[in-house]
Scaffold this motif. Structure first.
Motif, mmCIF file in Angstrom:
data_model
loop_
_atom_site.group_PDB
_atom_site.id
_atom_site.type_symbol
_atom_site.label_atom_id
_atom_site.label_comp_id
_atom_site.label_asym_id
_atom_site.label_seq_id
_atom_site.Cartn_x
_atom_site.Cartn_y
_atom_site.Cartn_z
ATOM 1 N N PHE A 93 -36.867 30.635 93.302
ATOM 2 C CA PHE A 93 -36.255 30.682 91.621
ATOM 3 C C PHE A 93 -35.406 29.049 91.634
ATOM 4 O O PHE A 93 -34.285 28.853 92.026
ATOM 5 C CB PHE A 93 -35.330 31.514 91.503
ATOM 6 C CG PHE A 93 -36.058 33.066 91.653
ATOM 7 C CD1 PHE A 93 -36.625 33.622 90.708
ATOM 8 C CD2 PHE A 93 -36.327 33.552 92.916
ATOM 9 C CE1 PHE A 93 -37.473 34.831 90.730
ATOM 10 C CE2 PHE A 93 -36.569 34.860 93.080
ATOM 11 C CZ PHE A 93 -37.233 35.456 91.858
ATOM 12 N N PRO A 94 -36.472 27.994 91.432
ATOM 13 C CA PRO A 94 -35.654 26.629 91.250
ATOM 14 C C PRO A 94 -34.898 26.364 90.290
ATOM 15 O O PRO A 94 -33.876 25.736 90.546
ATOM 16 C CB PRO A 94 -37.088 25.868 90.898
ATOM 17 C CG PRO A 94 -38.201 26.836 90.122
ATOM 18 C CD PRO A 94 -37.887 28.147 90.985
ATOM 19 N N GLU A 95 -34.505 27.503 89.284
ATOM 20 C CA GLU A 95 -33.506 27.394 88.490
ATOM 21 C C GLU A 95 -32.074 27.707 89.003
ATOM 22 O O GLU A 95 -31.135 27.365 88.644
ATOM 23 C CB GLU A 95 -33.694 28.369 87.214
ATOM 24 C CG GLU A 95 -33.710 29.705 87.568
ATOM 25 C CD GLU A 95 -35.017 30.565 87.894
ATOM 26 O OE1 GLU A 95 -35.237 31.567 87.881
ATOM 27 O OE2 GLU A 95 -35.909 29.735 88.582
ATOM 28 N N LEU A 96 -32.333 28.188 90.045
ATOM 29 C CA LEU A 96 -31.066 28.479 91.131
ATOM 30 C C LEU A 96 -30.643 27.149 91.933
ATOM 31 O O LEU A 96 -29.826 27.384 93.086
ATOM 32 C CB LEU A 96 -30.918 29.816 91.872
ATOM 33 C CG LEU A 96 -31.048 31.082 91.193
ATOM 34 C CD1 LEU A 96 -31.085 32.309 92.088
ATOM 35 C CD2 LEU A 96 -29.779 31.309 90.332
ATOM 36 N N SER A 97 -31.060 26.112 91.732
ATOM 37 C CA SER A 97 -30.836 24.974 92.523
ATOM 38 C C SER A 97 -29.599 24.753 92.965
ATOM 39 O O SER A 97 -29.064 24.464 94.138
ATOM 40 C CB SER A 97 -31.453 23.714 92.060
ATOM 41 O OG SER A 97 -30.870 23.377 90.796
ATOM 42 N N GLU A 98 -28.604 24.899 92.000
ATOM 43 C CA GLU A 98 -27.049 25.052 92.173
ATOM 44 C C GLU A 98 -26.469 26.057 92.415
ATOM 45 O O GLU A 98 -25.086 26.130 92.709
ATOM 46 C CB GLU A 98 -26.482 24.173 91.126
ATOM 47 C CG GLU A 98 -26.897 22.873 90.729
ATOM 48 C CD GLU A 98 -26.510 21.734 91.819
ATOM 49 O OE1 GLU A 98 -25.589 21.863 92.294
ATOM 50 O OE2 GLU A 98 -27.379 20.806 92.183
ATOM 51 N N ASN A 99 -26.922 27.277 92.414
ATOM 52 C CA ASN A 99 -26.505 28.536 92.485
ATOM 53 C C ASN A 99 -27.043 29.597 93.659
ATOM 54 O O ASN A 99 -27.097 30.479 93.541
ATOM 55 C CB ASN A 99 -26.499 29.261 91.330
ATOM 56 C CG ASN A 99 -25.947 28.591 90.171
ATOM 57 O OD1 ASN A 99 -26.169 27.494 89.595
ATOM 58 N ND2 ASN A 99 -24.617 28.814 89.863
ATOM 59 N N CYS A 100 -27.493 28.939 94.719
ATOM 60 C CA CYS A 100 -28.173 29.800 95.677
ATOM 61 C C CYS A 100 -28.010 29.078 97.160
ATOM 62 O O CYS A 100 -27.877 27.941 97.357
ATOM 63 C CB CYS A 100 -29.862 29.643 95.503
ATOM 64 S SG CYS A 100 -30.495 30.675 96.508
ATOM 65 N N ILE A 101 -27.511 30.171 98.114
ATOM 66 C CA ILE A 101 -27.451 29.736 99.410
ATOM 67 C C ILE A 101 -28.514 30.709 100.210
ATOM 68 O O ILE A 101 -28.464 31.956 99.936
ATOM 69 C CB ILE A 101 -26.132 29.947 99.861
ATOM 70 C CG1 ILE A 101 -25.158 28.822 99.146
ATOM 71 C CG2 ILE A 101 -25.914 29.768 101.474
ATOM 72 C CD1 ILE A 101 -23.744 29.025 99.469
ATOM 73 N N ILE A 102 -29.203 30.128 101.218
ATOM 74 C CA ILE A 102 -30.014 30.918 102.158
ATOM 75 C C ILE A 102 -29.315 31.147 103.307
ATOM 76 O O ILE A 102 -28.919 30.037 103.916
ATOM 77 C CB ILE A 102 -31.430 30.551 101.962
ATOM 78 C CG1 ILE A 102 -32.111 30.362 100.705
ATOM 79 C CG2 ILE A 102 -32.362 31.221 102.929
ATOM 80 C CD1 ILE A 102 -32.403 31.749 100.009
ATOM 81 N N ILE A 103 -29.270 32.147 103.997
ATOM 82 C CA ILE A 103 -28.928 32.384 105.370
ATOM 83 C C ILE A 103 -29.934 32.742 106.316
ATOM 84 O O ILE A 103 -30.806 33.648 105.655
ATOM 85 C CB ILE A 103 -27.828 33.769 105.456
ATOM 86 C CG1 ILE A 103 -26.719 33.541 104.509
ATOM 87 C CG2 ILE A 103 -27.264 33.769 106.854
ATOM 88 C CD1 ILE A 103 -25.999 32.036 104.756
ATOM 89 N N ASP A 104 -30.387 32.052 107.194
ATOM 90 C CA ASP A 104 -31.735 32.210 107.973
ATOM 91 C C ASP A 104 -30.836 32.017 109.530
ATOM 92 O O ASP A 104 -29.937 31.697 109.838
ATOM 93 C CB ASP A 104 -32.727 31.050 107.929
ATOM 94 C CG ASP A 104 -33.768 31.638 108.443
ATOM 95 O OD1 ASP A 104 -33.965 32.807 109.041
ATOM 96 O OD2 ASP A 104 -34.813 31.042 107.946
ATOM 97 N N SER A 105 -31.844 32.881 110.527
ATOM 98 C CA SER A 105 -31.563 32.832 112.025
ATOM 99 C C SER A 105 -32.672 33.064 112.699
ATOM 100 O O SER A 105 -33.845 33.533 112.172
ATOM 101 C CB SER A 105 -30.476 33.889 112.203
ATOM 102 O OG SER A 105 -30.518 34.329 113.493
ATOM 103 N N GLU A 106 -32.589 32.376 113.799
ATOM 104 C CA GLU A 106 -33.907 32.728 114.777
ATOM 105 C C GLU A 106 -33.649 33.799 115.530
ATOM 106 O O GLU A 106 -34.855 34.248 116.307
ATOM 107 C CB GLU A 106 -33.803 31.206 115.877
ATOM 108 C CG GLU A 106 -33.889 30.026 115.178
ATOM 109 C CD GLU A 106 -34.997 29.764 114.387
ATOM 110 O OE1 GLU A 106 -35.858 30.480 114.219
ATOM 111 O OE2 GLU A 106 -35.377 28.595 113.895
ATOM 112 N N SER A 107 -32.550 34.403 115.717
ATOM 113 C CA SER A 107 -32.221 35.617 116.634
ATOM 114 C C SER A 107 -33.316 36.808 116.491
ATOM 115 O O SER A 107 -33.795 37.096 117.400
ATOM 116 C CB SER A 107 -31.055 36.247 116.319
ATOM 117 O OG SER A 107 -29.874 35.173 116.426
ATOM 118 N N LYS A 108 -33.752 37.118 115.231
ATOM 119 C CA LYS A 108 -34.705 38.176 115.270
ATOM 120 C C LYS A 108 -36.094 37.736 114.919
ATOM 121 O O LYS A 108 -37.004 38.416 115.352
ATOM 122 C CB LYS A 108 -34.391 39.359 114.032
ATOM 123 C CG LYS A 108 -32.792 39.701 113.936
ATOM 124 C CD LYS A 108 -32.431 40.214 115.438
ATOM 125 C CE LYS A 108 -31.091 40.499 115.459
ATOM 126 N NZ LYS A 108 -30.365 41.445 114.315
#
Length: 401
Positions: free
Chosen positions: A222-237
């Motif tokens: 959703f590119p409209e969220l460019s200023e309103n989005c944070i993604i959390i990612d991890s290699e654990s799983k």
């Protein structure tokens, strides 16, 4: 005696780990415990990652860059390009010590004391710990087992928004429920975030493990969220590398990124050896991911079918991750989980489950539910279901239910 801070006293215990002392005592008595309580896969870590650690040719194990070393951030960038997010560069990533630190950075960047984040529940229990640390309040929007824990009506989110609201936090696919949000549901979240100028924090650490031909939709779509989005990612799983403690926070917002970098610099650096292993794991990983997804699909089908065959048990079939939430015919799932470890055994074996009350803001909502992780091989899952069926019968008799 020294004083203990109010912050420490208010820190909630982990529902996944709080029963560990009872499990240890059971093992000391010689009882075998099948661990269905924690998302620690028995899947082998990719050989490329293990070899990278074995073959390290460094004379000094130095600090990594606070934002993460460039070679690893390049590997992350290439991975996200493969998901069609080709606008991302290494500068969109802050490497963290697991997804947990990424969540801490996100919350501490957005929130002050007394601020609020809205989370559909049940939710990953440690969200309570992360928010409590910063005196941030969780405002829960309940989902229900009869809908398979689908996103609650968006109107329910809007009712909860106040001048203190800073973010909506989701986990997609979900821990503990395994629910996979649809594009339509995510679109509604995007629209409400923009309407009130708040941030969507999307925890996507289980992205690879979705089933039945479905596909995970990232909030990055959703590119409209460019200023309103944070993604959390991890290699654990993703790579069964829980011990390397490597994750990342991703945002297109330079304002958010630069603020979060202050916290990254304050903790000095993410784990160097973990970044080396994670960089190697991303090399030619397609076959590994496909094989693991197939294995989890099989384990899910086996376990959920067995659970639903037990009288009185209700368990929606999850669409992703490797957890399910089951409703049991018991009076109190925490009491039942402790009883399994303290009082019960079947041929000197028992199971350990996570009471679901700890995944709700109001524990009463999960009083008869447990989270089960299908991270064990098929034979162990079948035996665990057999034990659960017998245990429920014995528990009913003992407590006259």
């Amino acid at each position: 005696m020294p004083n203990i801070s109010n912050r420490a006293q208010q820190m909630p215990p982990s529902p996944v780990r709080k029963l560990v002392p009872f499990a240890l005592k059971a093992k000391q008595k010689g009882t075998k415990v099948y661990h269905l309580n924690i998302g620690q896969p028995d899947i082998e870590t990719p050989e490329t990652a293990l070899n990278a650690l074995k073959n390290i040719d460094l004379k000094v194990l130095e600090y990594a860059l606070s934002e993460g070393n460039l070679d690893y951030r390049k590997a992350l960038t290439e991975y996200y390009h493969s998901l069609d997010f080709t606008d991302l560069t290494p500068d969109n990533f802050i490497v963290t010590n697991g997804g947990s630190e990424a969540l801490n950075f996100a919350i501490s960047t957005l929130c002050d004391d007394g601020d609020e984040v809205i989370i559909p529940e049940p939710y990953y229990a440690n969200y309570n710990g992360f928010t409590s640390t910063f005196n941030v309040h969780v405002v829960a929007v309940p989902s229900t087992i009869d809908t398979g824990f689908a996103l609650p009506p968006i109107e329910e989110f809007e009712k909860k928004i106040t001048e203190k609201t800073r973010a909506i936090v989701i986990c997609n696919p979900g821990n503990p429920t395994g629910y996979l949000y649809t594009r339509e549901e995510l679109q509604k979240l995007a629209e409400i975030a923009l309407k009130y100028d708040i941030v969507v924090i999307s925890d996507e650490v289980y992205r690879e493990y979705v089933y039945d031909g479905k596909q995970q939709i990232s909030m990055l779509a959703f590119p409209e969220l460019s200023e309103n989005c944070i993604i959390i990612d991890s290699e654990s799983k993703r790579y069964s590398m829980c011990g390397v403690r490597i994750g990342c926070m991703i945002t297109r917002s330079k304002k958010i990124h630069d603020a979060a970098m202050l916290f990254a610099q304050a903790r000095l650096s993410p784990v160097l050896l973990g970044q080396i292993a994670a960089t190697a794991a991303h090399q030619n990983d397609g076959a590994y991911i496909r094989a693991v997804r197939e294995e989890y699909t099989h384990r899910r089908n086996v376990l959920v079918d067995l659970l639903n065959a037990i009288p009185g048990v209700i368990c929606p079939k999850p669409k992703g991750a490797f957890y399910c939430v089951a409703e049991l015919p018991v009076d109190d799932s925490e009491k039942f989980a402790q009883w399994l470890l303290e009082k019960y055994s079947n041929n000197n074996e028992t199971i350990m489950v996570a009471p679901a009350g700890g995944f709700y803001s109001d524990p009463e909502l999960g009083k008869k539910q447990v989270r089960i992780a299908y991270v064990l091989k098929e034979q162990d899952l079948r035996r665990s279901a057999e034990i659960l069926k017998d245990a429920l019968q014995q528990y009913k008799l003992e407590f006259n239910l």
